[in-house]
Scaffold this motif. Structure first.
Motif, mmCIF file in Angstrom:
data_model
loop_
_atom_site.group_PDB
_atom_site.id
_atom_site.type_symbol
_atom_site.label_atom_id
_atom_site.label_comp_id
_atom_site.label_asym_id
_atom_site.label_seq_id
_atom_site.Cartn_x
_atom_site.Cartn_y
_atom_site.Cartn_z
ATOM 1 N N GLY A 1 6.796 4.785 -5.195
ATOM 2 C CA GLY A 1 8.171 4.614 -4.995
ATOM 3 C C GLY A 1 8.245 3.011 -5.424
ATOM 4 N N ARG A 2 9.538 2.832 -5.735
ATOM 5 C CA ARG A 2 10.043 1.561 -6.132
ATOM 6 C C ARG A 2 10.152 0.848 -4.880
ATOM 7 N NH1 ARG A 2 14.956 2.511 -9.714
ATOM 8 N NH2 ARG A 2 15.419 3.844 -8.051
ATOM 9 N N GLY A 3 10.118 -0.737 -4.779
ATOM 10 C CA GLY A 3 10.139 -1.515 -3.741
ATOM 11 C C GLY A 3 11.620 -1.257 -2.814
ATOM 12 N N LYS A 4 12.609 -0.978 -3.481
ATOM 13 C CA LYS A 4 13.800 -0.866 -2.885
ATOM 14 C C LYS A 4 13.945 0.533 -2.098
ATOM 15 C CE LYS A 4 16.861 0.668 -6.252
ATOM 16 N NZ LYS A 4 18.135 0.542 -6.918
ATOM 17 N N ASP A 5 13.405 1.446 -2.621
ATOM 18 C CA ASP A 5 13.048 2.743 -2.130
ATOM 19 C C ASP A 5 11.983 2.913 -1.068
ATOM 20 O OD1 ASP A 5 14.839 3.602 -4.099
ATOM 21 O OD2 ASP A 5 13.272 4.173 -5.428
ATOM 22 N N GLU B 1 0.867 -1.341 -0.051
ATOM 23 C CA GLU B 1 0.090 0.147 0.067
ATOM 24 C C GLU B 1 0.870 1.104 0.084
ATOM 25 O OE1 GLU B 1 -4.461 0.832 1.716
ATOM 26 O OE2 GLU B 1 -3.103 -0.596 2.735
ATOM 27 N N LEU B 2 1.904 1.247 0.700
ATOM 28 C CA LEU B 2 2.794 2.152 0.713
ATOM 29 C C LEU B 2 3.594 2.659 -0.486
ATOM 30 C CD1 LEU B 2 4.116 4.718 2.503
ATOM 31 C CD2 LEU B 2 5.939 2.978 3.257
ATOM 32 N N ALA B 3 3.882 1.608 -1.189
ATOM 33 C CA ALA B 3 4.520 1.459 -2.443
ATOM 34 C C ALA B 3 3.409 2.200 -3.427
ATOM 35 C CB ALA B 3 4.994 0.312 -2.973
ATOM 36 N N LEU B 4 2.252 1.711 -3.236
ATOM 37 C CA LEU B 4 1.230 2.387 -4.288
ATOM 38 C C LEU B 4 1.063 3.512 -4.264
ATOM 39 C CD1 LEU B 4 -1.109 1.332 -6.385
ATOM 40 C CD2 LEU B 4 -2.592 1.168 -4.403
ATOM 41 N N VAL C 1 11.761 12.395 1.935
ATOM 42 C CA VAL C 1 12.568 11.484 1.533
ATOM 43 C C VAL C 1 13.491 12.114 0.371
ATOM 44 C CG1 VAL C 1 12.863 9.261 0.483
ATOM 45 C CG2 VAL C 1 10.921 9.671 1.772
ATOM 46 N N ASN C 2 14.912 11.985 0.357
ATOM 47 C CA ASN C 2 15.989 12.501 -0.471
ATOM 48 C C ASN C 2 15.912 11.523 -1.719
ATOM 49 O OD1 ASN C 2 16.522 14.546 1.150
ATOM 50 N ND2 ASN C 2 18.357 13.286 2.107
#
Length: 184
Positions: free
Chosen positions: A161-165, A154-157, A181-182
Motif C-alpha cells: 500500500g501507499r503511505g496514505k492508504d 513494515e505494513l506498507a512494505l 480494505v476497499n
C-alpha cells in the motif's frame, strides 16, 4: 445523480462498486471543480452542457492544475456523462473529444534490499530521530521519531500500500489473518 450512483445508492448488491471514501471524495472534488468553472452552474442542466462549457472547464483546469490532475478531473466528467447517457439522457457526451494531457512517468523510483530495510528499522530510534535546526539565530530541537514508525513501514512494505492508504487502515479492517480494505 452521478454521485448517488458512485455511492451505490439504490443499487442492487450485484451492481455495487464499493468505492473507497477517498475515491468518492476525489470524484466530488472533481465535480466541484466543474461547478466552479461555470459562471451559470445553477441554471445548467445535463442536456445543456456543450463544448462551450467543456471549454470553460478546460481553461479553468489549465490555469489551476497540473496535467495529471487535469486528466483526473476531465475523466470524472467524461464518465459522469457516460453514466447520464446510460440512464437515458438523449445526449452526446460533450467530453468525449477532450484530449488528455501528457504526464511524464516517474522513473526515479528507489528500491532497497530487505537487509537495508532491516538496518533502517534498527537505526530508527528516538535518539536518531532528533534534529537540531537553526532558525532566527535560535536552535530548535525537532523530534521526528514516532513509536509506530517502523511498524508503519513494515505494513506498507508487506501490504504494497501507499503511505496514505496504509495510514487509513483500522483494526476493524483486520479479519482473521488478512485485511479487508476497499480499493477504488
Amino acid at each position: 445523480m452521478y454521485m448517488d450512483w458512485l455511492e451505490d445508492d439504490g443499487l442492487p448488491s450485484q451492481e455495487k462498486k464499493n468505492y473507497s471514501e477517498g475515491h468518492l471524495s476525489n470524484e466530488a472534488s472533481n465535480i466541484l471543480s466543474f461547478k466552479k468553472s461555470q459562471p451559470n452552474y445553477e441554471l445548467l442542466r445535463v442536456q445543456d452542457v456543450t463544448r462551450v462549457e467543456v471549454g470553460l472547464f478546460h481553461d479553468y483546469l489549465v490555469k489551476h492544475f497540473a496535467n495529471a490532475t487535469y486528466n483526473n478531473k476531465m475523466n470524472t466528467m467524461k464518465y459522469a456523462f457516460e453514466h447520464f447517457i446510460e440512464v437515458g439522457y438523449k445526449i452526446k457526451n460533450p467530453f468525449s473529444k477532450v484530449k488528455l494531457k501528457h504526464v511524464d512517468k516517474k522513473t526515479n523510483s528507489v528500491f532497497i534490499e530487505l537487509t537495508d530495510f532491516d538496518e533502517l528499522k534498527e537505526i530508527t530510534t528516538k535518539e536518531n530521530g532528533v534534529v537540531f535546526e537553526k532558525s532566527n539565530a535560535k536552535i530548535k530541537r525537532k523530534n521526528f521519531f514516532r513509536d509506530w514508525l517502523t511498524d508503519f513501514w513494515e505494513l506498507a512494505l508487506y501490504s504494497g500500500g501507499r503511505g496514505k492508504d496504509v495510514a487509513k487502515i483500522r483494526f476493524s479492517d483486520v479479519k482473521d489473518d488478512h485485511f479487508e480494505v476497499n480499493n477504488h
